[in-house]
Design a protein around this motif. Structure first.
Motif, PDB file in Angstrom:
ATOM      1  N   LEU A  50       5.781 -11.393   4.988  1.00 14.08           N
ATOM      2  CA  LEU A  50       4.341 -11.520   5.159  1.00 14.08           C
ATOM      3  C   LEU A  50       3.678 -10.412   4.354  1.00 14.08           C
ATOM      4  O   LEU A  50       3.977  -9.226   4.566  1.00 14.08           O
ATOM      5  CB  LEU A  50       3.951 -11.402   6.631  1.00 14.08           C
ATOM      6  N   LEU A  51       2.820 -10.784   3.413  1.00 20.03           N
ATOM      7  CA  LEU A  51       2.009  -9.809   2.673  1.00 20.03           C
ATOM      8  C   LEU A  51       0.689  -9.683   3.416  1.00 20.03           C
ATOM      9  O   LEU A  51      -0.035 -10.664   3.560  1.00 20.03           O
ATOM     10  CB  LEU A  51       1.730 -10.285   1.249  1.00 20.03           C
ATOM     11  N   ALA A  52       0.391  -8.487   3.891  1.00 15.72           N
ATOM     12  CA  ALA A  52      -0.793  -8.296   4.717  1.00 15.72           C
ATOM     13  C   ALA A  52      -1.714  -7.239   4.116  1.00 15.72           C
ATOM     14  O   ALA A  52      -1.268  -6.333   3.408  1.00 15.72           O
ATOM     15  CB  ALA A  52      -0.370  -7.875   6.124  1.00 15.72           C
ATOM     16  N   GLY A  53      -2.995  -7.352   4.431  1.00 16.14           N
ATOM     17  CA  GLY A  53      -3.966  -6.373   3.981  1.00 16.14           C
ATOM     18  C   GLY A  53      -3.797  -5.039   4.683  1.00 16.14           C
ATOM     19  O   GLY A  53      -2.972  -4.875   5.591  1.00 16.14           O
ATOM     20  N   LYS A  54      -4.576  -4.081   4.259  1.00 17.42           N
ATOM     21  CA  LYS A  54      -4.514  -2.709   4.770  1.00 17.42           C
ATOM     22  C   LYS A  54      -4.794  -2.644   6.267  1.00 17.42           C
ATOM     23  O   LYS A  54      -5.611  -3.391   6.791  1.00 17.42           O
ATOM     24  CB  LYS A  54      -5.534  -1.864   4.001  1.00 17.42           C
ATOM     25  N   ASN A  55      -4.110  -1.727   6.932  1.00 13.00           N
ATOM     26  CA  ASN A  55      -4.266  -1.447   8.365  1.00 13.00           C
ATOM     27  C   ASN A  55      -3.798  -2.613   9.230  1.00 13.00           C
ATOM     28  O   ASN A  55      -4.444  -2.999  10.199  1.00 13.00           O
ATOM     29  CB  ASN A  55      -5.704  -1.060   8.709  1.00 13.00           C
ATOM     30  N   PHE A  56      -2.641  -3.139   8.903  1.00 16.84           N
ATOM     31  CA  PHE A  56      -2.075  -4.242   9.669  1.00 16.84           C
ATOM     32  C   PHE A  56      -1.492  -3.716  10.981  1.00 16.84           C
ATOM     33  O   PHE A  56      -0.822  -2.692  11.017  1.00 16.84           O
ATOM     34  CB  PHE A  56      -0.969  -4.942   8.877  1.00 16.84           C
ATOM     35  N   GLY A  57      -1.736  -4.447  12.064  1.00 23.89           N
ATOM     36  CA  GLY A  57      -1.164  -4.102  13.365  1.00 23.89           C
ATOM     37  C   GLY A  57      -1.956  -3.078  14.148  1.00 23.89           C
ATOM     38  O   GLY A  57      -1.432  -2.461  15.065  1.00 23.89           O
ATOM     39  N   CYS A  58      -3.226  -2.908  13.816  1.00 21.91           N
ATOM     40  CA  CYS A  58      -4.052  -1.970  14.564  1.00 21.91           C
ATOM     41  C   CYS A  58      -4.371  -2.577  15.933  1.00 21.91           C
ATOM     42  O   CYS A  58      -4.006  -3.701  16.229  1.00 21.91           O
ATOM     43  CB  CYS A  58      -5.318  -1.635  13.785  1.00 21.91           C
TER      44      CYS A  58
ATOM     45  N   PHE B  96       0.047  -1.556  -5.803  1.00 19.22           N
ATOM     46  CA  PHE B  96       1.210  -2.443  -5.823  1.00 19.22           C
ATOM     47  C   PHE B  96       0.995  -3.638  -4.895  1.00 19.22           C
ATOM     48  O   PHE B  96       1.412  -4.756  -5.207  1.00 19.22           O
ATOM     49  CB  PHE B  96       2.498  -1.704  -5.460  1.00 19.22           C
ATOM     50  N   LEU B  97       0.312  -3.423  -3.778  1.00 18.34           N
ATOM     51  CA  LEU B  97       0.008  -4.538  -2.883  1.00 18.34           C
ATOM     52  C   LEU B  97      -0.839  -5.579  -3.617  1.00 18.34           C
ATOM     53  O   LEU B  97      -0.588  -6.787  -3.491  1.00 18.34           O
ATOM     54  CB  LEU B  97      -0.718  -4.046  -1.627  1.00 18.34           C
ATOM     55  N   GLN B  98      -1.793  -5.130  -4.399  1.00 17.06           N
ATOM     56  CA  GLN B  98      -2.619  -6.073  -5.155  1.00 17.06           C
ATOM     57  C   GLN B  98      -1.798  -6.825  -6.199  1.00 17.06           C
ATOM     58  O   GLN B  98      -2.021  -8.017  -6.441  1.00 17.06           O
ATOM     59  CB  GLN B  98      -3.807  -5.353  -5.803  1.00 17.06           C
ATOM     60  N   LYS B  99      -0.800  -6.162  -6.805  1.00 24.19           N
ATOM     61  CA  LYS B  99       0.100  -6.844  -7.744  1.00 24.19           C
ATOM     62  C   LYS B  99       0.901  -7.928  -7.029  1.00 24.19           C
ATOM     63  O   LYS B  99       1.117  -9.015  -7.566  1.00 24.19           O
ATOM     64  CB  LYS B  99       1.051  -5.844  -8.401  1.00 24.19           C
ATOM     65  N   LEU B 100       1.345  -7.635  -5.805  1.00 27.67           N
ATOM     66  CA  LEU B 100       2.092  -8.618  -5.026  1.00 27.67           C
ATOM     67  C   LEU B 100       1.215  -9.829  -4.702  1.00 27.67           C
ATOM     68  O   LEU B 100       1.641 -10.973  -4.879  1.00 27.67           O
ATOM     69  CB  LEU B 100       2.623  -7.988  -3.737  1.00 27.67           C
ATOM     70  N   PHE B 101      -0.007  -9.561  -4.236  1.00 29.21           N
ATOM     71  CA  PHE B 101      -0.923 -10.665  -3.931  1.00 29.21           C
ATOM     72  C   PHE B 101      -1.190 -11.508  -5.178  1.00 29.21           C
ATOM     73  O   PHE B 101      -1.201 -12.746  -5.107  1.00 29.21           O
ATOM     74  CB  PHE B 101      -2.246 -10.139  -3.365  1.00 29.21           C
ATOM     75  N   ALA B 102      -1.399 -10.853  -6.327  1.00 28.04           N
ATOM     76  CA  ALA B 102      -1.690 -11.576  -7.571  1.00 28.04           C
ATOM     77  C   ALA B 102      -0.497 -12.421  -8.006  1.00 28.04           C
ATOM     78  O   ALA B 102      -0.661 -13.570  -8.431  1.00 28.04           O
ATOM     79  CB  ALA B 102      -2.079 -10.590  -8.674  1.00 28.04           C
ATOM     80  N   ALA B 103       0.709 -11.866  -7.879  1.00 28.07           N
ATOM     81  CA  ALA B 103       1.916 -12.600  -8.279  1.00 28.07           C
ATOM     82  C   ALA B 103       2.110 -13.842  -7.421  1.00 28.07           C
ATOM     83  O   ALA B 103       2.442 -14.924  -7.928  1.00 28.07           O
ATOM     84  CB  ALA B 103       3.141 -11.688  -8.188  1.00 28.07           C
ATOM     85  N   VAL B 104       1.885 -13.723  -6.126  1.00 25.17           N
ATOM     86  CA  VAL B 104       2.060 -14.852  -5.213  1.00 25.17           C
ATOM     87  C   VAL B 104       0.926 -15.868  -5.390  1.00 25.17           C
ATOM     88  O   VAL B 104       1.154 -17.078  -5.280  1.00 25.17           O
ATOM     89  CB  VAL B 104       2.169 -14.355  -3.756  1.00 25.17           C
ATOM     90  N   ALA B 105      -0.281 -15.401  -5.699  1.00 25.14           N
ATOM     91  CA  ALA B 105      -1.389 -16.330  -5.957  1.00 25.14           C
ATOM     92  C   ALA B 105      -1.126 -17.142  -7.222  1.00 25.14           C
ATOM     93  O   ALA B 105      -1.414 -18.341  -7.278  1.00 25.14           O
ATOM     94  CB  ALA B 105      -2.704 -15.569  -6.087  1.00 25.14           C
ATOM     95  N   ALA B 106      -0.533 -16.502  -8.243  1.00 26.88           N
ATOM     96  CA  ALA B 106      -0.229 -17.196  -9.503  1.00 26.88           C
ATOM     97  C   ALA B 106       0.913 -18.186  -9.344  1.00 26.88           C
ATOM     98  O   ALA B 106       0.942 -19.231  -9.986  1.00 26.88           O
ATOM     99  CB  ALA B 106       0.107 -16.177 -10.592  1.00 26.88           C
TER     100      ALA B 106
END
Length: 195
Positions: A69-77, A123-133
């Motif tokens: 699961l790729l999640a945005g910042k502050n996951f699980g608060c 790096f999180l943004q690179k992961l999101f971009a790679a999966v979106a592509a």
């Protein structure tokens, strides 16, 4: 717990920040006393309409079989409920990647065989971009070397993990299993202390 060494999988992108544990597993589903079945209600209010029909546009209703699961910042608060880690694991996730985790969630995840991988915002943004592509893009998690990589690309980043929790995950041990594995050493220490 299952031992965790290396995982190569597709990823489900959830690019939302500040996802709290009540969104992960709503409080009304916390009545069970065992870990089984929590995955059915993972992100329940986001996955289903009030009448129980599926929301077709929610990522988990579109992406199947991803163990990351790729999640945005502050996951699980939010609250300290261990059930959030149970629900993610029961659903089939083995790794959650974010640029920041709430400490209690991070510890609950590690205690239940779910690896929280904290990466830089970039790096999180690179992961999101790679999966979106490419929704079939594979991500590799190498726990031994503490590295996450986008498969087929020259893009990787290291991640930190507590040495004790790393040992436990690599060997499939929870805290009780770890203590039991030290039984002989503990008994030897006790004998020396009593002598």
């Amino acid at each position: 717990m299952e031992a965790f060494t290396t995982l190569i999988s597709t990823a489900a992108p959830l690019p939302l920040e500040n996802v709290d544990t009540d969104q992960v597993i709503p409080a009304r589903f916390l009545k069970a006393t065992t870990r089984a079945g929590f995955g059915d209600n993972l992100f329940r209010d986001w996955r289903y309409h009030a009448d129980g029909t599926m929301k077709e546009d929610f990522v988990l209703n579109k992406v199947k079989g991803a163990a990351i699961l790729l999640a945005g910042k502050n996951f699980g608060c939010g609250s300290s409920r261990e059930h959030a880690a149970w629900a993610l694991y029961d659903y089939g996730f083995r790794v959650v990647v974010s640029s920041f985790f709430a400490d209690i969630f991070k510890n609950n995840a590690l205690n239940n065989g779910l690896l929280p991988v904290q990466v830089s915002d970039g790096f999180l943004q690179k992961l999101f971009a790679a999966v979106a592509a490419d929704p079939q893009q594979k991500i590799k998690i190498d726990l031994e070397n503490q590295q996450i990589a986008i498969v087929g690309r020259d893009e990787a980043e290291g991640f930190a993990i507590n040495a004790y929790k790393k040992h436990c995950l690599l060997n499939g041990l929870d805290d009780i299993d770890f203590l039991i594995s030290k039984k002989d050493a503990i008994e030897k220490f006790e004998r020396r202390a009593l002598a």
